[in-house]
Design a protein around this motif. Sequence first.
Motif, PDB file in Angstrom:
ATOM      1  N   ASP A  26       0.831  -1.210   0.000  1.00 35.57           N
ATOM      2  CA  ASP A  26       0.000   0.000   0.000  1.00 35.57           C
ATOM      3  C   ASP A  26       0.862   1.256   0.000  1.00 35.57           C
ATOM      4  OD1 ASP A  26      -2.373   1.406  -0.027  1.00 35.57           O
ATOM      5  OD2 ASP A  26      -2.694   1.287   2.136  1.00 35.57           O
ATOM      6  N   GLY A  27       0.330   2.318  -0.587  1.00 32.81           N
ATOM      7  CA  GLY A  27       0.995   3.621  -0.525  1.00 32.81           C
ATOM      8  C   GLY A  27       1.602   4.087  -1.837  1.00 32.81           C
ATOM      9  N   ASN A  28       1.319   3.384  -2.929  1.00 34.28           N
ATOM     10  CA  ASN A  28       1.881   3.811  -4.221  1.00 34.28           C
ATOM     11  C   ASN A  28       1.450   5.228  -4.583  1.00 34.28           C
ATOM     12  OD1 ASN A  28       2.835   1.231  -4.388  1.00 34.28           O
ATOM     13  ND2 ASN A  28       1.469   0.581  -6.052  1.00 34.28           N
ATOM     14  N   GLY A  29       0.151   5.497  -4.404  1.00 36.07           N
ATOM     15  CA  GLY A  29      -0.379   6.810  -4.789  1.00 36.07           C
ATOM     16  C   GLY A  29       0.216   7.924  -3.941  1.00 36.07           C
ATOM     17  N   ARG A  30       0.293   7.678  -2.625  1.00 37.57           N
ATOM     18  CA  ARG A  30       0.860   8.724  -1.759  1.00 37.57           C
ATOM     19  C   ARG A  30       2.350   8.913  -2.002  1.00 37.57           C
ATOM     20  NH1 ARG A  30      -1.455   6.063   3.403  1.00 37.57           N
ATOM     21  NH2 ARG A  30      -1.913   4.460   1.830  1.00 37.57           N
ATOM     22  N   ARG A  39      -0.068   9.154 -10.011  1.00 38.71           N
ATOM     23  CA  ARG A  39      -0.218   7.899  -9.279  1.00 38.71           C
ATOM     24  C   ARG A  39       0.336   6.710 -10.056  1.00 38.71           C
ATOM     25  NH1 ARG A  39      -3.701   7.552  -4.981  1.00 38.71           N
ATOM     26  NH2 ARG A  39      -4.123   5.402  -5.550  1.00 38.71           N
ATOM     27  N   SER A  69      -2.455  -7.677  -4.778  1.00 39.59           N
ATOM     28  CA  SER A  69      -2.133  -6.832  -5.936  1.00 39.59           C
ATOM     29  C   SER A  69      -3.338  -6.057  -6.448  1.00 39.59           C
ATOM     30  CB  SER A  69      -1.503  -7.662  -7.045  1.00 39.59           C
ATOM     31  OG  SER A  69      -2.468  -8.407  -7.725  1.00 39.59           O
ATOM     32  N   ASN A  74     -11.093  -2.541  -5.452  1.00 38.71           N
ATOM     33  CA  ASN A  74     -10.307  -1.583  -6.240  1.00 38.71           C
ATOM     34  C   ASN A  74     -10.970  -1.226  -7.577  1.00 38.71           C
ATOM     35  OD1 ASN A  74      -7.077  -2.834  -5.064  1.00 38.71           O
ATOM     36  ND2 ASN A  74      -8.175  -1.004  -4.400  1.00 38.71           N
ATOM     37  N   ARG A  77     -12.110   2.395  -8.321  1.00 35.98           N
ATOM     38  CA  ARG A  77     -11.192   3.491  -8.680  1.00 35.98           C
ATOM     39  C   ARG A  77     -11.484   3.983 -10.109  1.00 35.98           C
ATOM     40  NH1 ARG A  77      -5.407   2.435  -5.743  1.00 35.98           N
ATOM     41  NH2 ARG A  77      -6.288   1.805  -3.735  1.00 35.98           N
TER      42      ARG A  77
HETATM   43  C1  IPE Z   1      -1.408   0.241  -3.472  1.00 39.66           C
HETATM   44  O1  IPE Z   1      -1.252   1.606  -3.509  1.00 39.66           O
HETATM   45  C2  IPE Z   1      -1.719  -0.357  -4.811  1.00 39.66           C
HETATM   46  C3  IPE Z   1      -3.111  -0.840  -4.947  1.00 39.66           C
HETATM   47  C4  IPE Z   1      -4.045  -0.738  -4.055  1.00 39.66           C
HETATM   48  C5  IPE Z   1      -3.479  -1.475  -6.202  1.00 39.66           C
HETATM   49  P1  IPE Z   1      -2.489   2.605  -3.532  1.00 39.66           P
HETATM   50  O2  IPE Z   1      -2.883   2.835  -4.946  1.00 39.66           O
HETATM   51  O3  IPE Z   1      -3.563   2.123  -2.645  1.00 39.66           O
HETATM   52  O4  IPE Z   1      -1.809   3.913  -2.955  1.00 39.66           O
HETATM   53  P2  IPE Z   1      -2.422   4.916  -1.885  1.00 39.66           P
HETATM   54  O5  IPE Z   1      -2.913   4.080  -0.728  1.00 39.66           O
HETATM   55  O6  IPE Z   1      -3.534   5.643  -2.575  1.00 39.66           O
HETATM   56  O7  IPE Z   1      -1.297   5.799  -1.499  1.00 39.66           O
END
Ligand code: IPE
Length: 252
Positions: A26-30, A39, A69, A74, A77
């Motif tokens: 978790d945390g790719n987007g942040r 992102r 994954s 998800n 989104r």
């Molecule tokens: C994890 O990073 C990847 C997936 C859930 C597919 P996020 O995309 O949830 O990143 P954040 O939590 O918004 O930072």
Amino acid sequence: MSNVAASATPSVSGFDVPRHVAIIMDGNGRWAASRGLPRSEGHRRGVEALRRAVRAAGDLGVKYLTIFSFSAENWTRPASEIRDLMGLLKRFIRNDLAELHSNGVRVRIIGEREGLSPDILGLLQEAEELTRANQNLTLVVAFNYGGRQEIARAARRLAIEVSEGRMTPDQVTADAIGGALDLPELPDPDLIIRTSGEQRLSNFLLWQSAYTEFVFLPVHWPDFDRAALESALSEFYRRERRFGGLAAQAGG
Ligand code: IPE
Ligand code: IPE
Ligand code: MG
């Protein structure tokens, strides 16, 4: 040692490496947002972190590595992000499958396959079939996965057995449900790691995590590396697993 599961693998460091480690990546987007990047760049760098994680887990003697994954939730989104994530999964399998195979990694998939696009389904099947006989590390990819949905699938499988007379209702035990999950032979995770600082399961491995140890790391997934895995393991080694019994008995 109190945290030793009967099946744990002895490691060079003298600790018993958890047999099954599961990771909520978790945390790719942040990670991306904090650098002013899209992102999608966070997800792309997340795949690199995944490669490091697989390598490190294999080197440390972990036998099962499960990675979250893509969750059943998800799909809520934006379409463009879903496209990016699907594209990355496809590229990961196309680019990395040969290397995983040559490193003796067995790939397994958990999650709902119905409704997935034929190209994704084909790649998932190809990965499982090619690596079927490998024995070093089993990489379980939780894709289109939700723990509640998995338990519901198991219940449905058992309901069919009962309705067709092959099972009686009193044979629907916890063991029977465990045996009807997507990957019945998968041992319960000893350790679940979640990156990014969030402290929740988000519908991951609900059934299997009854006695799992949880370690929450403050790093975002793209920054995950061997040192992060080792720090989660050293936290795990400090835990005392009791499984409802008394400390002295745990682990036999
Ligand atoms: C994890 O990073 C990847 C997936 C859930 C597919 P996020 O995309 O949830 O990143 P954040 O939590 O918004 O930072
Ligand atoms: C969990 O992360 C799913 C994956 C890592 C694939 P999310 O980012 O989707 O979870 P929430 O929404 O923060 O709970
Ligand atoms: Mg997230």
